[in-house]
Design a protein around this motif. Structure first.
Motif, short mmCIF file in Angstrom:
data_model
loop_
_atom_site.label_atom_id
_atom_site.label_comp_id
_atom_site.label_asym_id
_atom_site.label_seq_id
_atom_site.Cartn_x
_atom_site.Cartn_y
_atom_site.Cartn_z
N SER A 1 -93.22 91.87 74.21
CA SER A 1 -93.38 93.31 74.34
C SER A 1 -94.86 93.69 74.25
N ILE A 2 -95.21 94.69 75.04
CA ILE A 2 -96.57 95.21 75.05
C ILE A 2 -96.46 96.70 74.72
N LYS B 1 -97.86 92.98 67.48
CA LYS B 1 -96.42 92.91 67.22
C LYS B 1 -95.98 91.51 66.78
N LEU B 2 -96.82 90.52 66.97
CA LEU B 2 -96.47 89.17 66.54
C LEU B 2 -96.60 88.99 65.03
N ASP B 3 -97.19 89.96 64.36
CA ASP B 3 -97.31 89.89 62.90
C ASP B 3 -95.96 89.84 62.21
N GLN C 1 -99.20 85.85 81.09
CA GLN C 1 -98.32 84.98 80.32
C GLN C 1 -97.45 85.78 79.35
N LYS C 2 -98.01 86.83 78.75
CA LYS C 2 -97.21 87.67 77.86
C LYS C 2 -96.09 88.36 78.66
N ILE C 3 -96.40 88.82 79.85
CA ILE C 3 -95.38 89.47 80.68
C ILE C 3 -94.34 88.45 81.13
N TYR C 4 -94.79 87.28 81.56
CA TYR C 4 -93.88 86.24 82.03
C TYR C 4 -92.94 85.79 80.92
#
Length: 166
Positions: A77-78, A154-156, A70-73
């Motif tokens: 960013s990872i 990174k969502l912080d 889901q993060k990739i879709y």
């Protein structure tokens, strides 16, 4: 017959949105795999704790894969650090599973027969395979928790309304 009636009368399936299909698919995969692991546990007559641990671990793995996909879709960013720790986690937990499967005792045998399974100490001439398994698996579990912590780091820096919910 009752299942068909519940399935086709349900408004949830009639009003299923395209964005909810991946969640439905992963829920079905999780339920089917849980049932399969249950039947395997019954067929091989494994201990209850091993059986439950397999079900819990499999469901955790399925959900984690779903979350990563889901993060990739959603084009989140990872970080490279996260990928490196994920690879290390997989390698170390795989090694711990391998070491766990080396028999060092059998509680169903007599003590004399079980002692024949004993192996010499392999680490510092003091720790055996079971101790080594404890060390490696605890480090692997630490890396797993670190991995789960870092995946959304990174969502912080985003506002709450900018975060995609899936």
């Amino acid at each position: 017959l009752e299942f068909r009636r519940v399935l086709f009368r349900s408004n949830d399936f009639r009003n299923l949105k395209l964005e909810n299909i991946p969640t439905l698919i992963f829920t079905i995969i999780s339920n089917i795999s849980t049932i399969i692991v249950g039947f395997i546990g019954i067929f091989y007559q494994s201990s209850f704790t091993d059986w439950m641990m397999a079900i819990i671990t499999l469901n955790l793995l399925i959900y984690y894969i779903y979350y990563i996909l889901q993060k990739i879709y959603n084009k989140e960013s990872i970080s490279i650090l996260w990928i490196i720790i994920l690879v290390m986690t997989i390698l170390i937990l795989s090694l711990s599973i391998f070491i766990f499967n080396i028999p060092v005792s059998n509680k169903l045998l007599t003590p004399n027969e079980s002692n024949k399974l004993n192996k010499p100490c392999i680490l510092f001439n003091y720790f055996d395979y079971h101790d080594l398994w404890h060390f490696i698996s605890s480090f692997g579990l630490f890396l797993l928790i670190l991995n789960i912590y870092l995946i959304d780091k990174k969502l912080d820096y985003l506002q709450r309304n900018e975060i995609k919910i899936f």
